[in-house]
Design an enzyme around this catalytic site. Structure first.
Site, mmCIF file in Angstrom:
data_model
loop_
_atom_site.group_PDB
_atom_site.id
_atom_site.type_symbol
_atom_site.label_atom_id
_atom_site.label_comp_id
_atom_site.label_asym_id
_atom_site.label_seq_id
_atom_site.Cartn_x
_atom_site.Cartn_y
_atom_site.Cartn_z
ATOM 1 N N TRP A 159 -5.987 12.914 12.229
ATOM 2 C CA TRP A 159 -6.000 13.196 10.801
ATOM 3 C C TRP A 159 -7.046 14.270 10.555
ATOM 4 O O TRP A 159 -8.236 13.962 10.530
ATOM 5 C CB TRP A 159 -6.370 11.934 10.022
ATOM 6 C CG TRP A 159 -5.457 10.807 10.339
ATOM 7 C CD1 TRP A 159 -4.098 10.817 10.263
ATOM 8 C CD2 TRP A 159 -5.831 9.493 10.778
ATOM 9 N NE1 TRP A 159 -3.605 9.594 10.622
ATOM 10 C CE2 TRP A 159 -4.630 8.766 10.937
ATOM 11 C CE3 TRP A 159 -7.051 8.873 11.027
ATOM 12 C CZ2 TRP A 159 -4.622 7.446 11.349
ATOM 13 C CZ3 TRP A 159 -7.041 7.565 11.435
ATOM 14 C CH2 TRP A 159 -5.841 6.853 11.603
ATOM 15 N N HIS A 179 -7.041 7.818 5.082
ATOM 16 C CA HIS A 179 -6.081 6.722 4.939
ATOM 17 C C HIS A 179 -6.715 5.608 4.103
ATOM 18 O O HIS A 179 -7.908 5.673 3.788
ATOM 19 C CB HIS A 179 -5.612 6.190 6.305
ATOM 20 C CG HIS A 179 -6.732 5.759 7.239
ATOM 21 N ND1 HIS A 179 -6.499 5.098 8.413
ATOM 22 C CD2 HIS A 179 -8.083 5.902 7.165
ATOM 23 C CE1 HIS A 179 -7.641 4.853 9.025
ATOM 24 N NE2 HIS A 179 -8.604 5.327 8.295
ATOM 25 N N ARG A 206 -5.667 14.944 3.835
ATOM 26 C CA ARG A 206 -5.719 15.456 5.194
ATOM 27 C C ARG A 206 -5.523 16.958 5.161
ATOM 28 O O ARG A 206 -4.789 17.475 4.324
ATOM 29 C CB ARG A 206 -4.615 14.830 6.050
ATOM 30 C CG ARG A 206 -4.779 13.338 6.195
ATOM 31 C CD ARG A 206 -3.637 12.689 6.940
ATOM 32 N NE ARG A 206 -3.740 11.236 6.819
ATOM 33 C CZ ARG A 206 -2.941 10.381 7.429
ATOM 34 N NH1 ARG A 206 -1.980 10.838 8.215
ATOM 35 N NH2 ARG A 206 -3.100 9.090 7.266
ATOM 36 N N GLN A 220 -1.093 6.216 -0.343
ATOM 37 C CA GLN A 220 -0.779 5.114 0.569
ATOM 38 C C GLN A 220 -0.966 3.774 -0.122
ATOM 39 O O GLN A 220 -1.655 3.670 -1.131
ATOM 40 C CB GLN A 220 -1.715 5.142 1.787
ATOM 41 C CG GLN A 220 -1.457 6.285 2.755
ATOM 42 C CD GLN A 220 -2.194 6.097 4.071
ATOM 43 O OE1 GLN A 220 -3.204 5.380 4.143
ATOM 44 N NE2 GLN A 220 -1.706 6.746 5.114
ATOM 45 N N VAL A 263 -5.301 -2.311 14.961
ATOM 46 C CA VAL A 263 -4.383 -3.454 15.096
ATOM 47 C C VAL A 263 -4.007 -3.672 16.558
ATOM 48 O O VAL A 263 -4.017 -2.751 17.358
ATOM 49 C CB VAL A 263 -3.100 -3.264 14.242
ATOM 50 C CG1 VAL A 263 -3.382 -3.528 12.780
ATOM 51 C CG2 VAL A 263 -2.505 -1.878 14.448
ATOM 52 N N ALA A 319 -1.909 -6.299 9.010
ATOM 53 C CA ALA A 319 -2.186 -5.174 8.115
ATOM 54 C C ALA A 319 -1.013 -4.215 8.197
ATOM 55 O O ALA A 319 -0.294 -4.172 9.189
ATOM 56 C CB ALA A 319 -3.472 -4.476 8.525
HETATM 57 N N1 DAH Z 1 -3.788 4.046 8.470
HETATM 58 C C1 DAH Z 1 -2.586 4.457 9.146
HETATM 59 C C2 DAH Z 1 -2.274 5.923 8.827
HETATM 60 O O1 DAH Z 1 -2.736 6.414 7.864
HETATM 61 C C3 DAH Z 1 -1.415 3.616 8.722
HETATM 62 C C4 DAH Z 1 -1.510 2.213 9.225
HETATM 63 C C5 DAH Z 1 -0.971 1.853 10.432
HETATM 64 C C6 DAH Z 1 -2.134 1.247 8.477
HETATM 65 C C7 DAH Z 1 -1.039 0.579 10.914
HETATM 66 C C8 DAH Z 1 -2.199 -0.067 8.935
HETATM 67 C C9 DAH Z 1 -1.640 -0.395 10.164
HETATM 68 O O2 DAH Z 1 -2.782 -1.040 8.239
HETATM 69 O O3 DAH Z 1 -1.703 -1.669 10.603
HETATM 70 O O4 DAH Z 1 -1.539 6.524 9.555
#
Ligand code: DAH
Length: 351
Positions: A159, A179, A206, A220, A263, A319
């Site tokens: 990012w 994010h 970004r 998001q 995760v 998540a």
């Molecule tokens: N934060 C990640 C992004 O911006 C997206 C994301 C992926 C959020 C997996 C999550 C997760 O909570 O479990 O690309």
């Protein structure tokens, strides 16, 4: 020359001049001509009374004073006339014309991304998720370190971060969040004990070269559920229900393994392509695969659970993070994400 005709001559001249004055400036000019302290003609006439032969002086003086009063009265009347005329012009020129059709009030509406955001939050809200928010200008320890993206981790480059140019001990630590995931940490940090069930909407930034599917600002929604006994099937159930609400009750979903540092395991969820229904090899949306990648998700990393002060041998969580613009694109079949922020009402009015 007899006295009376000269008074009468001045009178006629003065009244004619007054009648032809049509504005404030004209009146002032008239006043100076006849009543000016030095050269005014009426003033001079009054001054000349004393030079008259004694036998004429009284009657001439009386007549001259009468004329003076008459002219002063005429000036006042003329001033009033001009004022009245100005007022009348004002009220007729700017009067409300009740026969004109009214000007329509332009009605605004919610931006398609806002609409989509609200619909998503409603779907999650119905499943027991509460809405929380976090800052758009974020610390690197939340945006990166807290979600297990250390300084040398390649994911920091994934990012292209927009940093805030403030140095703390020689280094930048503030940024426009890339994010909404830092809110996993923020929410856990302020929740003394499980359960946690939140969705966190918000704008992220970004440094992107923009194209039809990428914008430098995106919206998001982060989801987080942490409690004893939360399982992957809970994640699937929640996201399945959400996708049905957003894209229709006959949706199918599929999970592919993926990697996100925060995760374990991590997945990407896709929904079956409702544009070509899986049979269009030339489909722009699913690229002929029949599946549309729609979000990232996974089981919250035990380290994050531990950092929050929870016992990761008993407490688990899931998540997810989804891009609201992407959902809006799919939902209405919009081809270019840049339309959302081009501020063209012809586009925006369609939703
Ligand atoms: N934060 C990640 C992004 O911006 C997206 C994301 C992926 C959020 C997996 C999550 C997760 O909570 O479990 O690309």
């Amino acid at each position: 020359m007899s006295v009376e005709p000269s008074l009468e001559g001045l009178r006629e001249e003065a009244l004619a001049a007054l009648a032809s004055a049509s504005n404030e400036a004209g009146l002032e000019q008239w006043r100076i001509t006849f009543f000016g302290r030095q050269e005014g003609r009426m003033t001079a006439l009054l001054r000349s009374i004393k030079d008259r032969p004694v036998d004429e002086r009284a009657s001439f003086g009386a007549n001259a004073n009468r004329l003076k009063q008459e002219l002063e009265g005429a000036l006042e009347a003329k001033q009033q006339d001009l004022k009245d005329a100005a007022l009348k012009a004002l009220s007729t020129d700017s009067a409300i014309d009740v026969t004109l059709p009214g000007r329509p009030q332009v009605l605004g509406r919610l931006h398609p991304v806002t609409q989509t955001m609200r619909d998503c939050l409603k779907a999650f809200g119905d499943m027991g998720f509460r809405v929380a928010e976090g800052p758009e200008v974020e610390w690197d320890r939340y945006n990166f370190d807290g979600v297990r993206i250390p300084e040398d981790h390649p994911a920091r480059d994934m990012w292209d971060t927009i940093w805030v140019n403030t140095l703390i001990e020689g280094k930048r630590h503030m940024l426009l969040r890339t994010h909404t995931s830092p809110n996993q940490v923020r929410v856990l940090e302020r929740t003394p004990a499980p359960p946690v069930r939140v969705v966190v909407p918000g704008k992220c930034y970004r440094q992107e070269a923009t194209d039809a599917t990428h914008e430098w600002m995106l919206t998001q929604i982060e989801g987080l559920a942490v409690d004893q006994g939360v399982r992957m099937t809970d994640l699937k159930g929640v996201l399945y229900e959400w996708s049905r609400q957003m894209f229709g009750s006959d949706r199918k979903i599929i999970f592919h393994h993926s990697y996100f540092p925060f995760v374990e395991p991590g997945v990407e969820m896709a929904i079956d392509c409702f544009i070509c229904r899986g049979d269009g090899r030339a489909c722009h949306t699913c690229h002929g695969t029949g599946w549309i990648e729609i979000l990232g998700a996974g089981m919250v990393h035990p380290e994050i659970i531990e950092t929050a002060g929870y016992d990761s041998s008993r407490v688990t969580g899931f998540a997810f993070g989804l891009g609201v613009e992407r959902v809006a694109l799919l939902r209405w079949g919009i081809e270019d994400i840049r339309n959302f922020y081009a501020n063209d009402v012809r586009f925006l009015q369609q939703f």
